[in-house]
Design a protein around this motif. Structure first.
Motif, PDB file in Angstrom:
ATOM      1  N   ASN B 145       0.821  -1.218   0.000  1.00  0.00           N
ATOM      2  CA  ASN B 145       0.000   0.000   0.000  1.00  0.00           C
ATOM      3  C   ASN B 145       0.854   1.268   0.000  1.00  0.00           C
ATOM      4  OD1 ASN B 145      -2.464  -1.333   0.024  1.00  0.00           O
ATOM      5  ND2 ASN B 145      -2.419  -1.561   2.258  1.00  0.00           N
ATOM      6  N   PRO B 146       0.378   2.343  -0.625  1.00  0.00           N
ATOM      7  CA  PRO B 146       1.120   3.614  -0.639  1.00  0.00           C
ATOM      8  C   PRO B 146       0.961   4.373   0.670  1.00  0.00           C
ATOM      9  CG  PRO B 146      -0.880   3.824  -1.928  1.00  0.00           C
ATOM     10  CD  PRO B 146      -0.852   2.417  -1.417  1.00  0.00           C
ATOM     11  N   THR B 147       1.310   3.697   1.786  1.00  0.00           N
ATOM     12  CA  THR B 147       1.294   4.340   3.105  1.00  0.00           C
ATOM     13  C   THR B 147       2.736   4.385   3.602  1.00  0.00           C
ATOM     14  OG1 THR B 147       1.021   2.186   4.130  1.00  0.00           O
ATOM     15  CG2 THR B 147      -0.984   3.420   3.657  1.00  0.00           C
ATOM     16  N   VAL B 148       2.966   5.044   4.729  1.00  0.00           N
ATOM     17  CA  VAL B 148       4.333   5.105   5.276  1.00  0.00           C
ATOM     18  C   VAL B 148       4.857   3.691   5.508  1.00  0.00           C
ATOM     19  CG1 VAL B 148       5.720   5.874   7.204  1.00  0.00           C
ATOM     20  CG2 VAL B 148       3.897   7.336   6.350  1.00  0.00           C
ATOM     21  N   GLU B 149       4.020   2.848   6.160  1.00  0.00           N
ATOM     22  CA  GLU B 149       4.474   1.483   6.465  1.00  0.00           C
ATOM     23  C   GLU B 149       4.662   0.664   5.193  1.00  0.00           C
ATOM     24  OE1 GLU B 149       1.754   2.834   7.717  1.00  0.00           O
ATOM     25  OE2 GLU B 149       1.842   2.805   9.915  1.00  0.00           O
ATOM     26  N   GLY B 150       3.717   0.822   4.254  1.00  0.00           N
ATOM     27  CA  GLY B 150       3.821   0.076   3.004  1.00  0.00           C
ATOM     28  C   GLY B 150       5.067   0.464   2.227  1.00  0.00           C
ATOM     29  N   ASP B 151       5.371   1.771   2.189  1.00  0.00           N
ATOM     30  CA  ASP B 151       6.573   2.238   1.498  1.00  0.00           C
ATOM     31  C   ASP B 151       7.834   1.706   2.176  1.00  0.00           C
ATOM     32  OD1 ASP B 151       5.457   3.603  -0.608  1.00  0.00           O
ATOM     33  OD2 ASP B 151       5.282   5.490   0.491  1.00  0.00           O
TER      34      ASP B 151
END
Lengths: 199, 199
Positions: B145-151
């Motif tokens: 996902n394009p979230t902080v954690e995903g990145d």
């Protein structure tokens, strides 16, 4: 693409719950599989047991796995001379939450709706008439919903009870506590005037 | 007042579903008991079976009751040299719905989140590294996902893959099709400029 058969079957089965569509069902299935298999197991167990074992109270028709529900089985309330007639078991819970009624209930499990094939037989009115004929009932409080069908059902039961020397009353309709007159609909307002009580 | 034990147990158990509170649980229980006991039975059965039998694919970690999921077990896709890394099984479904990807998947079942105790071991990165080390993988597409954690997870996996002669790519982030530029947030807009392609 589909998931593996068991996961797919679970997602399909979850859609039988009211308000649950394909996306919610998928989210529920994954949540249980990923995070909480134990809760999922107990839910499966509770469902199987409830669906096969829960029947209706032989006295008031609410849901119970015993012959009589806890209220009808209690010494204090089961012999009460006051019966409150409601449409669903959830209504019983709502009234019990208030704690101001100490009689027993009769649950219709619906309301008169001839177009849907729901007549007096489906509402168990023969059983209610048995209660009335037994002479052990002094008052019948009709707490069906304030809808066209609920009102019709209440009037039908009132007519039925007339021959049995029983006081029949209908719960009051009017402005709810905490409501603002400005926002109350005109029918409710009219009913609240008709039902006014001396102070 | 409570309902009878079995009904009560069912209502409590239904609350384990995400987004289901006491009122919804009650409505679900009554709906099943009143209208659809057969569906309730099948749901109970499906839950019990899925919770006990569904495990993880030994190759891609998605949910399956077999050793390998249908994609990993297929002759055509199971040996694909392209692996798409996603966070959840639901992401696999979303990508498969498009039908434009014909490689295989690797499901992390989460993202790196040290504060919650989720590290490389919890995401099965050792298994992913085995795939990479086998020499049978030519490209790794990171679709977290394009979230902080995903990145962060994507960068961690990219670093890991560097030593294995594998092309590593990240799915494009930008303005979604059908969206209006006016309503797209500035970060997405910046990413769509950075990721621009020659026409």
């Amino acid at each position: 693409m589909k998931f593996s058969p068991l996961v797919d079957e679970l997602i399909q089965a979850l859609k039988c719950l009211p308000g649950v569509g394909p996306k919610s069902a998928q989210r529920m299935a994954f949540q249980l599989l990923e995070r909480d298999r134990k809760a999922g197991q107990s839910l499966g167990h509770a469902l199987s047991k409830a669906m096969s074992d829960v029947g209706h109270c032989q006295s008031c028709r609410t849901f119970t796995e015993e012959v009589h529900c806890p209220i009808c089985a209690s010494h204090k309330r089961g012999q009460s001379q006051v019966i409150c007639v409601v449409e669903t078991p959830a209504d019983v819970l709502a009234i019990e939450a208030g704690g101001h009624f100490s009689g027993r209930y009769f649950v219709l499990l619906g309301h008169l709706s001839p177009l849907d094939g729901i007549g007096p037989d489906e509402l168990g009115l023969a059983l209610l008439e048995e209660h009335l004929a037994s002479g052990e009932v002094s008052e019948l409080i009709l707490a069906t919903n304030p809808t066209v069908e609920g009102d019709a059902t209440a009037h039908f039961i009132a007519d039925m009870a007339k021959s049995h020397q029983v006081i029949v009353s209908r719960i009051a309709h009017g402005v709810p506590v905490g409501g603002e007159l400005e926002y109350v609909d005109s029918t409710t307002l009219a009913l609240s005037f008709n039902g006014r009580l001396p102070l």
